[in-house]
Scaffold this motif. Structure first.
Motif, PDB file in Angstrom:
ATOM      1  N   ILE A 186       0.858  -1.181   0.000  1.00 21.37           N
ATOM      2  CA  ILE A 186       0.000   0.000   0.000  1.00 21.37           C
ATOM      3  C   ILE A 186       0.895   1.231   0.000  1.00 21.37           C
ATOM      4  CG2 ILE A 186      -1.807   1.288   1.218  1.00 21.37           C
ATOM      5  CD1 ILE A 186      -2.569  -1.366   2.591  1.00 21.37           C
ATOM      6  N   ASP A 187       0.721   2.091  -0.976  1.00 19.75           N
ATOM      7  CA  ASP A 187       1.516   3.325  -1.086  1.00 19.75           C
ATOM      8  C   ASP A 187       3.020   3.040  -1.041  1.00 19.75           C
ATOM      9  OD1 ASP A 187      -0.875   4.737  -1.127  1.00 19.75           O
ATOM     10  OD2 ASP A 187      -0.869   5.047   1.055  1.00 19.75           O
ATOM     11  N   GLY A 188       3.429   1.954  -1.682  1.00 15.11           N
ATOM     12  CA  GLY A 188       4.846   1.632  -1.767  1.00 15.11           C
ATOM     13  C   GLY A 188       5.436   0.960  -0.543  1.00 15.11           C
ATOM     14  N   GLU A 189       4.614   0.675   0.462  1.00 14.34           N
ATOM     15  CA  GLU A 189       5.077  -0.001   1.672  1.00 14.34           C
ATOM     16  C   GLU A 189       4.370  -1.343   1.806  1.00 14.34           C
ATOM     17  OE1 GLU A 189       7.398   0.821   3.747  1.00 14.34           O
ATOM     18  OE2 GLU A 189       7.686   2.991   3.666  1.00 14.34           O
ATOM     19  N   LEU A 190       5.047  -2.302   2.439  1.00 13.48           N
ATOM     20  CA  LEU A 190       4.469  -3.622   2.660  1.00 13.48           C
ATOM     21  C   LEU A 190       3.901  -3.714   4.069  1.00 13.48           C
ATOM     22  CD1 LEU A 190       7.206  -5.869   0.988  1.00 13.48           C
ATOM     23  CD2 LEU A 190       5.016  -5.131   0.022  1.00 13.48           C
ATOM     24  N   TYR A 191       2.749  -4.405   4.167  1.00 17.29           N
ATOM     25  CA  TYR A 191       2.062  -4.497   5.455  1.00 17.29           C
ATOM     26  C   TYR A 191       1.676  -5.929   5.788  1.00 17.29           C
ATOM     27  CZ  TYR A 191       1.704   0.571   5.417  1.00 17.29           C
ATOM     28  OH  TYR A 191       2.012   1.912   5.397  1.00 17.29           O
ATOM     29  N   TRP A 192       1.727  -6.222   7.098  1.00 15.11           N
ATOM     30  CA  TRP A 192       1.272  -7.488   7.668  1.00 15.11           C
ATOM     31  C   TRP A 192       0.114  -7.226   8.626  1.00 15.11           C
ATOM     32  CZ3 TRP A 192       6.839  -9.471   9.064  1.00 15.11           C
ATOM     33  CH2 TRP A 192       7.374 -10.181   7.966  1.00 15.11           C
ATOM     34  N   ASP A 193      -0.340  -8.289   9.235  1.00 12.72           N
ATOM     35  CA  ASP A 193      -1.459  -8.250  10.186  1.00 12.72           C
ATOM     36  C   ASP A 193      -1.294  -7.129  11.219  1.00 12.72           C
ATOM     37  OD1 ASP A 193      -3.195  -9.017  12.519  1.00 12.72           O
ATOM     38  OD2 ASP A 193      -3.594 -10.752  11.260  1.00 12.72           O
ATOM     39  N   GLY A 194      -2.362  -6.363  11.408  1.00 12.34           N
ATOM     40  CA  GLY A 194      -2.312  -5.265  12.359  1.00 12.34           C
ATOM     41  C   GLY A 194      -2.197  -5.698  13.799  1.00 12.34           C
ATOM     42  N   GLY A 195      -2.470  -6.981  14.082  1.00 15.66           N
ATOM     43  CA  GLY A 195      -2.412  -7.460  15.456  1.00 15.66           C
ATOM     44  C   GLY A 195      -1.040  -7.367  16.082  1.00 15.66           C
ATOM     45  N   TYR A 196       0.002  -7.285  15.261  1.00 14.50           N
ATOM     46  CA  TYR A 196       1.353  -7.164  15.810  1.00 14.50           C
ATOM     47  C   TYR A 196       1.610  -5.759  16.364  1.00 14.50           C
ATOM     48  CZ  TYR A 196       2.146 -11.507  13.255  1.00 14.50           C
ATOM     49  OH  TYR A 196       2.054 -12.795  12.785  1.00 14.50           O
ATOM     50  N   ALA A 197       0.813  -4.781  15.954  1.00 18.15           N
ATOM     51  CA  ALA A 197       1.023  -3.396  16.388  1.00 18.15           C
ATOM     52  C   ALA A 197      -0.123  -2.856  17.232  1.00 18.15           C
ATOM     53  CB  ALA A 197       1.220  -2.495  15.168  1.00 18.15           C
ATOM     54  N   GLY A 198      -1.324  -3.382  17.033  1.00 15.50           N
ATOM     55  CA  GLY A 198      -2.486  -2.912  17.785  1.00 15.50           C
ATOM     56  C   GLY A 198      -3.673  -3.811  17.519  1.00 15.50           C
ATOM     57  N   ASN A 199      -4.155  -4.485  18.553  1.00 10.59           N
ATOM     58  CA  ASN A 199      -5.220  -5.468  18.335  1.00 10.59           C
ATOM     59  C   ASN A 199      -6.381  -5.266  19.307  1.00 10.59           C
ATOM     60  OD1 ASN A 199      -6.556  -7.653  17.228  1.00 10.59           O
ATOM     61  ND2 ASN A 199      -5.423  -9.175  18.373  1.00 10.59           N
ATOM     62  N   PRO A 200      -7.190  -4.231  19.100  1.00 12.47           N
ATOM     63  CA  PRO A 200      -7.048  -3.146  18.121  1.00 12.47           C
ATOM     64  C   PRO A 200      -6.353  -1.944  18.757  1.00 12.47           C
ATOM     65  CG  PRO A 200      -9.186  -3.021  19.133  1.00 12.47           C
ATOM     66  CD  PRO A 200      -8.472  -4.170  19.810  1.00 12.47           C
ATOM     67  N   THR A 201      -6.224  -0.856  17.989  1.00  9.51           N
ATOM     68  CA  THR A 201      -5.627   0.372  18.492  1.00  9.51           C
ATOM     69  C   THR A 201      -6.715   1.230  19.141  1.00  9.51           C
ATOM     70  OG1 THR A 201      -4.031   0.289  16.683  1.00  9.51           O
ATOM     71  CG2 THR A 201      -4.204   2.354  17.900  1.00  9.51           C
ATOM     72  N   ILE A 202      -6.492   1.663  20.378  1.00 10.78           N
ATOM     73  CA  ILE A 202      -7.507   2.383  21.143  1.00 10.78           C
ATOM     74  C   ILE A 202      -7.349   3.895  21.051  1.00 10.78           C
ATOM     75  CG2 ILE A 202      -8.580   2.620  23.414  1.00 10.78           C
ATOM     76  CD1 ILE A 202      -8.848  -0.158  22.315  1.00 10.78           C
ATOM     77  N   THR A 203      -6.110   4.383  20.990  1.00 11.29           N
ATOM     78  CA  THR A 203      -5.834   5.818  21.100  1.00 11.29           C
ATOM     79  C   THR A 203      -6.673   6.695  20.175  1.00 11.29           C
ATOM     80  OG1 THR A 203      -3.584   5.345  21.844  1.00 11.29           O
ATOM     81  CG2 THR A 203      -4.017   7.563  21.033  1.00 11.29           C
ATOM     82  N   PRO A 204      -6.832   6.372  18.874  1.00  3.37           N
ATOM     83  CA  PRO A 204      -7.623   7.266  18.015  1.00  3.37           C
ATOM     84  C   PRO A 204      -9.076   7.389  18.447  1.00  3.37           C
ATOM     85  CG  PRO A 204      -7.101   5.233  16.864  1.00  3.37           C
ATOM     86  CD  PRO A 204      -6.258   5.248  18.094  1.00  3.37           C
ATOM     87  N   LEU A 205      -9.601   6.373  19.120  1.00  9.23           N
ATOM     88  CA  LEU A 205     -10.975   6.461  19.614  1.00  9.23           C
ATOM     89  C   LEU A 205     -11.087   7.555  20.671  1.00  9.23           C
ATOM     90  CD1 LEU A 205     -11.880   2.660  19.957  1.00  9.23           C
ATOM     91  CD2 LEU A 205     -12.573   4.230  18.131  1.00  9.23           C
ATOM     92  N   VAL A 206     -10.057   7.647  21.524  1.00 14.89           N
ATOM     93  CA  VAL A 206     -10.068   8.650  22.590  1.00 14.89           C
ATOM     94  C   VAL A 206      -9.850  10.050  22.017  1.00 14.89           C
ATOM     95  CG1 VAL A 206      -9.047   9.336  24.792  1.00 14.89           C
ATOM     96  CG2 VAL A 206      -9.150   6.919  24.180  1.00 14.89           C
ATOM     97  N   ARG A 207      -8.945  10.154  21.070  1.00 14.11           N
ATOM     98  CA  ARG A 207      -8.524  11.478  20.591  1.00 14.11           C
ATOM     99  C   ARG A 207      -9.404  12.041  19.487  1.00 14.11           C
ATOM    100  NH1 ARG A 207      -2.048  11.840  20.161  1.00 14.11           N
ATOM    101  NH2 ARG A 207      -2.651  14.017  20.356  1.00 14.11           N
ATOM    102  N   GLU A 208     -10.107  11.179  18.739  1.00 12.19           N
ATOM    103  CA  GLU A 208     -10.776  11.666  17.527  1.00 12.19           C
ATOM    104  C   GLU A 208     -12.291  11.476  17.509  1.00 12.19           C
ATOM    105  OE1 GLU A 208      -8.776  10.578  13.851  1.00 12.19           O
ATOM    106  OE2 GLU A 208      -6.916  10.156  14.948  1.00 12.19           O
TER     107      GLU A 208
END
Length: 347
Positions: free
Chosen positions: A196-218
């Motif tokens: 995606i956009d020239g970068e390779l990606y794997w499962d999001g669970g390795y970085a955030g499963n799920p990510t909570i911070t944007p829910l609080v901030r946005e």
């Protein structure tokens, strides 16, 4: 649940955020949870953060909502999981006769699964699947009108892990495509990394499963409901190689979430409730919907999407959500029902 207000008036709406874990076909449990929550008109979903199967549930729900609200969102989830089950009918990964006779949903005794598991430790997806075929792509393109996600009233946050940096990237409504959802669910031993956009990606669970911070901030919601699929604790002894590997994967996929929840617990203690940013952290209320039954099925069952198993998981999700609403529905909008402060004692 909180009793119905007098004079037939409806309950005052409560804004909530949803945080949806990933876990293969166990995401059908989340489907059941969402199916039950969508029946409560006083619950207003402001944002959804999802990873892997959680991200797919989130995108299907949001797209369905744009067609006709909660009823259409429920119908869209039904269609999506029916398509997943139909595709599983032709999958080479099937339960063995022994497992069927024993009433087990695991694939541990499946010759095809065992062979694939062994090969995946010696050969990469680039060897085993050189054309990068993923049956989920066609299902996602059939079930989700991605342009509609821009019109969805809820904010979506989908996490994928950047292979080069090891950091998570969060994709929002307008950025979500089939590639983004496939990247969020891309297990490195099964599928080629998604570009995606020239970068390779794997499962999001390795970085955030799920990510909570944007829910609080946005978002404007103060209540976050976490739908948990991966068990945090196990009391049974781990003796077999499969059990040990299964537990390692559970710990790996829970670790980013636990670290983020500890950070949130700390921020809630030190944040200034009088400031704009501080008020968001200090006022955050957390809740959890989970089921101990999911731990009984085993890791390999996450690759089993038979219609009967998916239906069983959906009903368990509905039961767990109904139990949560009965016990804690009145707490939503008022107080947390999941104690994050206990995580600080574990540091």
């Amino acid at each position: 649940m909180e009793p119905e207000p007098p004079n037939g008036t409806a309950r005052k709406p409560v804004l909530i955020d949803l945080a949806l874990q990933g876990g293969g076909s166990h995401g059908a449990f989340t489907w059941g949870v969402l199916d039950r929550l969508l029946e409560e008109p006083w619950l207003k979903i402001e944002g959804i953060s999802g990873t892997s199967a959680g991200a797919m549930n989130a995108a299907v729900l949001a797209c369905g909502w744009t067609r006709g609200g909660a009823t259409s969102a429920k119908a869209a989830l039904d269609v999506y999981w029916e398509r997943v089950s139909r595709a599983a009918t032709f999958s080479p990964l099937q339960r063995s006769l022994f497992d069927r006779l024993m009433g087990r949903w695991t694939l541990d005794a499946s010759p095809t699964y065992v062979a694939f598991d062994l090969m995946s430790r010696m050969l990469s997806p680039y060897d085993l699947n050189p054309f990068g075929f993923n049956p989920l792509r066609a299902i996602l393109e059939e079930c989700i009108e991605f342009d509609r996600l821009r019109q969805a009233p809820m904010k979506l946050f989908v996490t994928a892990t950047n292979v080069r940096t090891g950091r998570g990237r969060i994709f929002r409504n307008a950025e979500i495509t089939p590639d983004v959802l496939l990247a969020s669910a891309c297990l490195p031993t099964m599928f080629q990394a998604v570009e995606i956009d020239g970068e390779l990606y794997w499962d999001g669970g390795y970085a955030g499963n799920p990510t909570i911070t944007p829910l609080v901030r946005e978002t404007d919601a103060h209540d976050t409901v976490l739908v948990q699929i991966n068990p945090r604790e196990r009391t049974d002894s781990l003796r077999s190689a499969a059990d040990i590997l299964n537990r390692l994967n559970e710990i790996s996929f829970n670790s980013p979430l636990m670290k983020e929840l500890r950070m949130i617990a700390l921020l809630r203690q030190v944040a200034d409730p009088g400031s704009g940013e501080g008020a968001r952290w200090a006022g955050m209320r957390t809740h959890s919907i989970k089921s101990d039954r999911l731990a009984e099925f085993g890791a390999s069952s996450k690759l089993n999407a038979e219609s009967k198993f998916v239906a069983l998981l959906k009903e368990e999700g509905r039961r767990a959500a109904d139990e949560f609403l009965s016990e804690h529905g009145g707490d939503l909008g008022r107080r947390s029902t999941a104690d994050l402060d206990v995580l600080l004692a574990e540091c």
